[in-house]
Design an enzyme around this catalytic site. Structure first.
Site, PDB file in Angstrom:
ATOM      1  N   PHE A  16       0.831  -1.213   0.000  1.00 54.79           N
ATOM      2  CA  PHE A  16       0.000   0.000   0.000  1.00 54.79           C
ATOM      3  C   PHE A  16       0.858   1.253   0.000  1.00 54.79           C
ATOM      4  CE2 PHE A  16      -2.931  -3.061   1.931  1.00 54.79           C
ATOM      5  CZ  PHE A  16      -4.152  -2.720   1.384  1.00 54.79           C
ATOM      6  N   ASP A  17       0.542   2.161  -0.913  1.00 53.16           N
ATOM      7  CA  ASP A  17       1.039   3.523  -0.820  1.00 53.16           C
ATOM      8  C   ASP A  17       0.366   4.141   0.415  1.00 53.16           C
ATOM      9  OD1 ASP A  17       2.085   6.092  -1.628  1.00 53.16           O
ATOM     10  OD2 ASP A  17       0.080   6.553  -2.382  1.00 53.16           O
ATOM     11  N   LEU A  18       0.921   5.227   0.937  1.00 54.68           N
ATOM     12  CA  LEU A  18       0.330   5.854   2.126  1.00 54.68           C
ATOM     13  C   LEU A  18      -0.471   7.108   1.774  1.00 54.68           C
ATOM     14  CD1 LEU A  18      -0.010   6.073   5.199  1.00 54.68           C
ATOM     15  CD2 LEU A  18       2.240   7.147   5.309  1.00 54.68           C
TER      16      LEU A  18
END
Length: 221
Positions: free
Chosen positions: A8-10
């Site tokens: 996951f990107d943040l």
């Protein structure tokens, strides 16, 4: 084959960091004698590596880039870090996914790792992730392809079972370079045009759609 390794990107994918990032950039530019009236103009800074953005958008040279990054962090490390919010539905999605013993969740962000960890701990999300991977403060390992590569190598992730989930083209490009699947999310800061032009494996428009997709994909639906 189902995706069991979720990267996951943040920013713009799990949290909305708009206020903190844009105010930090505004602070930095002010110190460089550049006045920005509207924070909206600075939304383009959300996602890409900070040094790249200062170079691309303001044509700063190396010395100016380093000065701007230092000014940015003056504000961000104290205040901007927590001018942030978890997108509705994200916590429930992570809770559901992490209950599955076969699922492995990771963070893959261009944000410095030290800040990413602080943010996720502050919002009580850090326990959902096996590892939170970001860049170094000196700018090393800030390209998404390097971050994904680091996780693949150090956590022995099978490319066929790994997917990068993010809201900017850098997430999709990084996934292509590492030969893994990608899910572009349409609720962050990348436009549909920006994302679809990079040909992500999947495109979802909401947190709910993402959550349903990840649950169904795993159960062979």
């Amino acid at each position: 084959m189902p995706y069991t390794n979720l990267l996951f990107d943040l920013d713009g994918t799990l949290t909305d960091p708009k206020l903190g990032i844009t105010k930090s950039v505004q602070h930095a530019l002010g110190k460089m004698n550049i006045s920005v009236a509207s924070l909206e103009e600075l939304n383009k800074f959300i996602g890409p590596p900070l040094r790249v953005s200062f170079k691309d958008f303001y044509q700063f040279d190396e010395a100016q880039i380093e000065a701007a990054v230092d000014y940015y962090r003056e504000y961000f490390s104290v205040t901007g870090l927590f001018e942030n919010a978890v997108f509705p539905g994200v916590r429930e999605m992570l809770e559901r996914l992490s209950c599955d013993p076969l699922m492995r969740l990771f963070i893959a962000t261009s944000k410095p790792e030290v800040y990413a960890k602080q943010i996720l701990e502050h919002y009580e999300l850090s326990t959902y992730f096996e590892y939170i991977c970001g860049s170094e403060l000196d700018g090393a390992r800030s390209a998404k392809v390097e971050i994904i590569g680091y996780l693949m190598e150090n956590y022995n992730l099978d490319p066929d079972q790994t997917v990068m989930i993010g809201d900017r083209k850098h997430d999709i490009i990084g996934a292509h370079h590492q030969h893994i699947a990608s899910i572009a999310v349409g609720f962050g800061y990348g436009s549909e045009e920006e994302l679809t032009s990079e040909q992500p494996t999947h495109y979802v428009k909401s947190v709910e759609e993402l959550s349903d997709f990840l649950s169904l994909n795993h159960h062979g639906g």
